[in-house]
Scaffold this motif. Structure first.
Motif, PDB file in Angstrom:
ATOM      1  N   MET A   1       0.854  -1.180   0.000  1.00 21.57           N
ATOM      2  CA  MET A   1       0.000   0.000   0.000  1.00 21.57           C
ATOM      3  C   MET A   1       0.892   1.233   0.000  1.00 21.57           C
ATOM      4  O   MET A   1       1.914   1.271   0.667  1.00 21.57           O
ATOM      5  N   ASN A   2       0.495   2.214  -0.725  1.00 20.41           N
ATOM      6  CA  ASN A   2       1.229   3.463  -0.798  1.00 20.41           C
ATOM      7  C   ASN A   2       1.226   4.132   0.580  1.00 20.41           C
ATOM      8  O   ASN A   2       0.200   4.203   1.251  1.00 20.41           O
ATOM      9  N   LEU A   3       2.378   4.623   1.007  1.00 23.39           N
ATOM     10  CA  LEU A   3       2.500   5.220   2.338  1.00 23.39           C
ATOM     11  C   LEU A   3       1.603   6.446   2.495  1.00 23.39           C
ATOM     12  O   LEU A   3       0.983   6.631   3.548  1.00 23.39           O
ATOM     13  N   ALA A   4       1.498   7.259   1.469  1.00 21.87           N
ATOM     14  CA  ALA A   4       0.647   8.451   1.547  1.00 21.87           C
ATOM     15  C   ALA A   4      -0.813   8.065   1.746  1.00 21.87           C
ATOM     16  O   ALA A   4      -1.529   8.684   2.540  1.00 21.87           O
ATOM     17  N   TYR A   6      -1.865   5.296   3.136  1.00 22.91           N
ATOM     18  CA  TYR A   6      -1.985   4.753   4.488  1.00 22.91           C
ATOM     19  C   TYR A   6      -2.090   5.875   5.523  1.00 22.91           C
ATOM     20  O   TYR A   6      -2.889   5.795   6.450  1.00 22.91           O
ATOM     21  N   ILE A   7      -1.295   6.926   5.355  1.00 25.04           N
ATOM     22  CA  ILE A   7      -1.361   8.062   6.288  1.00 25.04           C
ATOM     23  C   ILE A   7      -2.730   8.728   6.208  1.00 25.04           C
ATOM     24  O   ILE A   7      -3.322   9.082   7.235  1.00 25.04           O
ATOM     25  N   TYR A   8      -3.264   8.863   5.004  1.00 23.95           N
ATOM     26  CA  TYR A   8      -4.614   9.427   4.837  1.00 23.95           C
ATOM     27  C   TYR A   8      -5.648   8.553   5.549  1.00 23.95           C
ATOM     28  O   TYR A   8      -6.525   9.055   6.260  1.00 23.95           O
ATOM     29  N   LEU A   9      -5.551   7.241   5.365  1.00 26.12           N
ATOM     30  CA  LEU A   9      -6.507   6.327   6.011  1.00 26.12           C
ATOM     31  C   LEU A   9      -6.383   6.367   7.531  1.00 26.12           C
ATOM     32  O   LEU A   9      -7.384   6.186   8.231  1.00 26.12           O
ATOM     33  N   CYS A  10      -5.189   6.609   8.036  1.00 23.24           N
ATOM     34  CA  CYS A  10      -5.017   6.752   9.490  1.00 23.24           C
ATOM     35  C   CYS A  10      -5.852   7.916  10.015  1.00 23.24           C
ATOM     36  O   CYS A  10      -6.487   7.817  11.065  1.00 23.24           O
ATOM     37  N   GLY A  14      -9.178   7.460  12.312  1.00 22.63           N
ATOM     38  CA  GLY A  14      -9.142   8.131  13.609  1.00 22.63           C
ATOM     39  C   GLY A  14     -10.406   8.931  13.880  1.00 22.63           C
ATOM     40  O   GLY A  14     -10.909   8.958  15.005  1.00 22.63           O
ATOM     41  N   SER A  15     -10.953   9.550  12.852  1.00 23.88           N
ATOM     42  CA  SER A  15     -12.194  10.302  13.041  1.00 23.88           C
ATOM     43  C   SER A  15     -13.402   9.369  13.114  1.00 23.88           C
ATOM     44  O   SER A  15     -14.392   9.675  13.784  1.00 23.88           O
ATOM     45  N   LEU A  16     -13.337   8.224  12.439  1.00 24.48           N
ATOM     46  CA  LEU A  16     -14.444   7.263  12.503  1.00 24.48           C
ATOM     47  C   LEU A  16     -14.586   6.669  13.895  1.00 24.48           C
ATOM     48  O   LEU A  16     -15.690   6.347  14.326  1.00 24.48           O
ATOM     49  N   GLN A  87      -4.873   6.309  16.062  1.00 24.51           N
ATOM     50  CA  GLN A  87      -3.956   6.819  15.039  1.00 24.51           C
ATOM     51  C   GLN A  87      -2.512   6.495  15.405  1.00 24.51           C
ATOM     52  O   GLN A  87      -1.713   6.119  14.549  1.00 24.51           O
ATOM     53  N   LYS A  88      -2.197   6.616  16.673  1.00 31.92           N
ATOM     54  CA  LYS A  88      -0.836   6.346  17.133  1.00 31.92           C
ATOM     55  C   LYS A  88      -0.456   4.890  16.840  1.00 31.92           C
ATOM     56  O   LYS A  88       0.644   4.618  16.365  1.00 31.92           O
ATOM     57  N   THR A  89      -1.373   3.970  17.096  1.00 32.33           N
ATOM     58  CA  THR A  89      -1.118   2.560  16.830  1.00 32.33           C
ATOM     59  C   THR A  89      -0.968   2.305  15.333  1.00 32.33           C
ATOM     60  O   THR A  89      -0.094   1.541  14.906  1.00 32.33           O
TER      61      THR A  89
END
Length: 131
Positions: A1-4, A6-10, A14-16, A87-89
C-alpha cells in the motif's frame, strides 16, 4: 500500500472511531427513551377502543421494531469503536511494516555488511593506536 494513502486512512479511521463511539452513546440513549415510550404508550392504551386501539397497537409494533434495531446497533457501534486502532497505533504499525521491509531489502543487507566491516576496521585501528 502506498505510504501516503496509508497516512490518509489513518486520519480517516481516527475520526471514525469517535463517530462510532458517539453513535453508540446516542443509540443507547434512544433505546432508553424508546423503552420509556413503549411503557408509557401501553399505559395510555387502556383508554382506547375499537379502531383507535388497532392503530395504536400497529404503531407500537413499528416503534418496538425500531427500538430493537437501535438496541442491536448500540453494542455494534461500541464494538466497532473499540476494535478500531488509534492513530498512534496505526502509525506504529506502518513504521514497523516499512522498517521490516527496509531491513529485508538486499540494499540494506549489502550496506549493513559493509558498515559492519568498516566499523570493525576502525575499531581495530583505534585499539592499535592506543597500544
Amino acid at each position: 500500500m502506498n505510504l501516503a494513502l496509508y497516512i490518509y486512512l489513518c486520519e480517516v479511521v481516527g475520526s471514525l472511531d469517535g463517530m462510532f463511539a458517539a453513535f453508540s452513546i446516542v443509540s443507547g440513549i434512544l433505546v432508553c427513551a424508546g423503552i420509556f415510550g413503549i411503557l408509557m404508550h401501553q399505559d395510555f392504551d387502556q383508554f382506547k377502543r375499537g379502531e383507535e386501539l388497532v392503530k395504536a397497537k400497529a404503531g407500537r409494533k413499528t416503534f418496538i421494531t425500531g427500538v430493537k434495531v437501535l438496541a442491536a446497533l448500540c453494542p455494534t457501534f461500541a464494538l466497532i469503536a473499540a476494535v478500531i486502532p488509534s492513530q498512534k497505533t496505526m502509525y506504529a504499525m506502518a513504521a514497523a511494516y516499512y522498517g521490516e521491509q527496509a531491513v529485508k531489502s538486499e540494499t540494506f543487507q549489502r550496506l549493513n555488511g559493509k558498515a559492519m566491516q568498516l566499523l570493525e576496521v576502525k575499531i581495530d585501528e583505534l585499539l592499535e593506536t592506543k597500544k
